[in-house]
Design a protein around this motif. Sequence first.
Motif, PDB file in Angstrom:
ATOM      1  N   THR A  86    -114.771 -30.605 -29.304  1.00  0.00           N
ATOM      2  CA  THR A  86    -114.197 -29.345 -30.218  1.00  0.00           C
ATOM      3  C   THR A  86    -113.198 -29.965 -31.093  1.00  0.00           C
ATOM      4  N   TRP A  87    -112.946 -29.224 -32.105  1.00  0.00           N
ATOM      5  CA  TRP A  87    -112.031 -29.632 -33.223  1.00  0.00           C
ATOM      6  C   TRP A  87    -110.564 -29.556 -32.466  1.00  0.00           C
ATOM      7  N   ALA A  88    -110.436 -28.698 -31.462  1.00  0.00           N
ATOM      8  CA  ALA A  88    -109.121 -28.500 -30.944  1.00  0.00           C
ATOM      9  C   ALA A  88    -108.768 -29.662 -29.930  1.00  0.00           C
ATOM     10  N   GLN A  89    -109.978 -30.331 -29.275  1.00  0.00           N
ATOM     11  CA  GLN A  89    -109.861 -31.510 -28.664  1.00  0.00           C
ATOM     12  C   GLN A  89    -109.480 -32.717 -29.721  1.00  0.00           C
ATOM     13  N   THR A  90    -110.100 -32.663 -30.743  1.00  0.00           N
ATOM     14  CA  THR A  90    -109.866 -33.740 -31.893  1.00  0.00           C
ATOM     15  C   THR A  90    -108.523 -33.675 -32.425  1.00  0.00           C
TER      16      THR A  90
ATOM     17  N   LEU B 200    -114.709 -41.009 -34.806  1.00  0.00           N
ATOM     18  CA  LEU B 200    -115.136 -41.313 -33.308  1.00  0.00           C
ATOM     19  C   LEU B 200    -114.661 -39.939 -32.593  1.00  0.00           C
ATOM     20  N   LEU B 201    -113.322 -39.637 -32.811  1.00  0.00           N
ATOM     21  CA  LEU B 201    -112.868 -38.527 -31.911  1.00  0.00           C
ATOM     22  C   LEU B 201    -113.081 -37.111 -32.426  1.00  0.00           C
ATOM     23  N   THR B 202    -113.962 -37.202 -33.464  1.00  0.00           N
ATOM     24  CA  THR B 202    -114.638 -35.648 -33.846  1.00  0.00           C
ATOM     25  C   THR B 202    -116.098 -35.605 -33.357  1.00  0.00           C
ATOM     26  N   THR B 203    -116.712 -36.675 -32.682  1.00  0.00           N
ATOM     27  CA  THR B 203    -117.962 -36.532 -31.996  1.00  0.00           C
ATOM     28  C   THR B 203    -118.182 -35.987 -30.898  1.00  0.00           C
TER      29      THR B 203
ATOM     30  N   TYR C 261    -105.812 -33.177 -42.823  1.00  0.00           N
ATOM     31  CA  TYR C 261    -104.517 -32.714 -43.046  1.00  0.00           C
ATOM     32  C   TYR C 261    -103.806 -32.393 -41.806  1.00  0.00           C
ATOM     33  N   MET C 262    -104.780 -31.761 -40.875  1.00  0.00           N
ATOM     34  CA  MET C 262    -104.169 -31.224 -39.475  1.00  0.00           C
ATOM     35  C   MET C 262    -104.076 -32.156 -38.477  1.00  0.00           C
ATOM     36  N   LEU C 263    -104.566 -33.578 -38.810  1.00  0.00           N
ATOM     37  CA  LEU C 263    -104.395 -34.515 -37.771  1.00  0.00           C
ATOM     38  C   LEU C 263    -103.360 -35.708 -37.910  1.00  0.00           C
TER      39      LEU C 263
ATOM     40  N   CYS D  57    -106.189 -36.982 -31.394  1.00  0.00           N
ATOM     41  CA  CYS D  57    -105.531 -37.728 -32.469  1.00  0.00           C
ATOM     42  C   CYS D  57    -103.871 -37.746 -32.459  1.00  0.00           C
ATOM     43  N   ALA D  58    -103.623 -36.633 -31.882  1.00  0.00           N
ATOM     44  CA  ALA D  58    -101.989 -36.406 -31.769  1.00  0.00           C
ATOM     45  C   ALA D  58    -101.643 -37.400 -30.435  1.00  0.00           C
ATOM     46  N   ARG D  59    -102.285 -37.714 -29.520  1.00  0.00           N
ATOM     47  CA  ARG D  59    -102.077 -38.731 -28.340  1.00  0.00           C
ATOM     48  C   ARG D  59    -102.175 -39.836 -28.872  1.00  0.00           C
TER      49      ARG D  59
END
Length: 297
Positions: free
Chosen positions: A139-143, A133-136, A26-28, A147-149
């Motif tokens: 950090t969550w902040a980077q994920t 894949l983008l969570t592996t 929900y944050m992505l 995802c935004a990009r």
Amino acid sequence: MTATFFIIETAPQFDFRGTVFSHGWYMLAPCSWDEETGALSTIYRRASGAVLRLELSAPERRLRVDLPDLNRLGADLQPEIESLVRRMLSLDWDLRPFYAAMRGFAGYDWLEAEKRGRILVGGSLWEDLAKVLLTTNTTWAQTVQNCARLCQLGTPHPSLPGRHAFPSAGQIAALDFDVFAEALRGGYRNAYLYELAGRIANGGLDFDAWLSLDSEGLYAAVKSLKGFGDYAAGTIARMAGHFDRIAIDSACREMYAALHNDGVKSSDADIARHYAAFGQWRGLVMWMDIMRRHYVV
């Protein structure tokens, strides 16, 4: 313009807010949560290319789907949007066997009492694979940033600056790799995600067949993809409704130490043994433990 909406009847075991907060999705992007209104919105691109905003809410405990960009709801659109929403909120899961099984374990009565167990997922298996894949190894902040990009490469909403639909695999595959990598800035994940998009766009992956696989088959299929190991395969299996495996990562280790071992770190083998007691539900119980620790709904 008058907002168009429809109602989806849900099972008595469904709780909208609990489902939304069951997963960090929900944050992505393209999702957005409005705490003031209690609504989850997302941007959806139809096969025709039309981009719509969906707003999901649950006034009076009924699931309401608003499409504020429209002034009428076409006969072909409601079934399409309802199918999307049913997937995202795991509406077709029957949680009664889960609750019955959990009555045999002390300390888990909250699951049935709070109607927990459904998991928020993306609008497609492609979206879930990309986000997992983008969570592996990050950090969550980077994920969230990645995802935004990634979502900025999708089709923009015509009247909501900055908001885009999640890009299709074809849209990613059509980009030059260097352009894609510079936009995403996902490190080693750039190549894996780009290759996955290309395989999907070229018809090399039959996701319809994947969705009919059992737990073992789906797990093996995900692991066959470059960049997807045990954690990613276990996560995708859980999101598809297969709970007989656990996916251990840093969030799981932190949760286990805090909830089950007086703050002391445990080995992955110890964590696996603990959740093995829950049998076919082990993966779901583990995930509910993680989310209960991080999100109090």
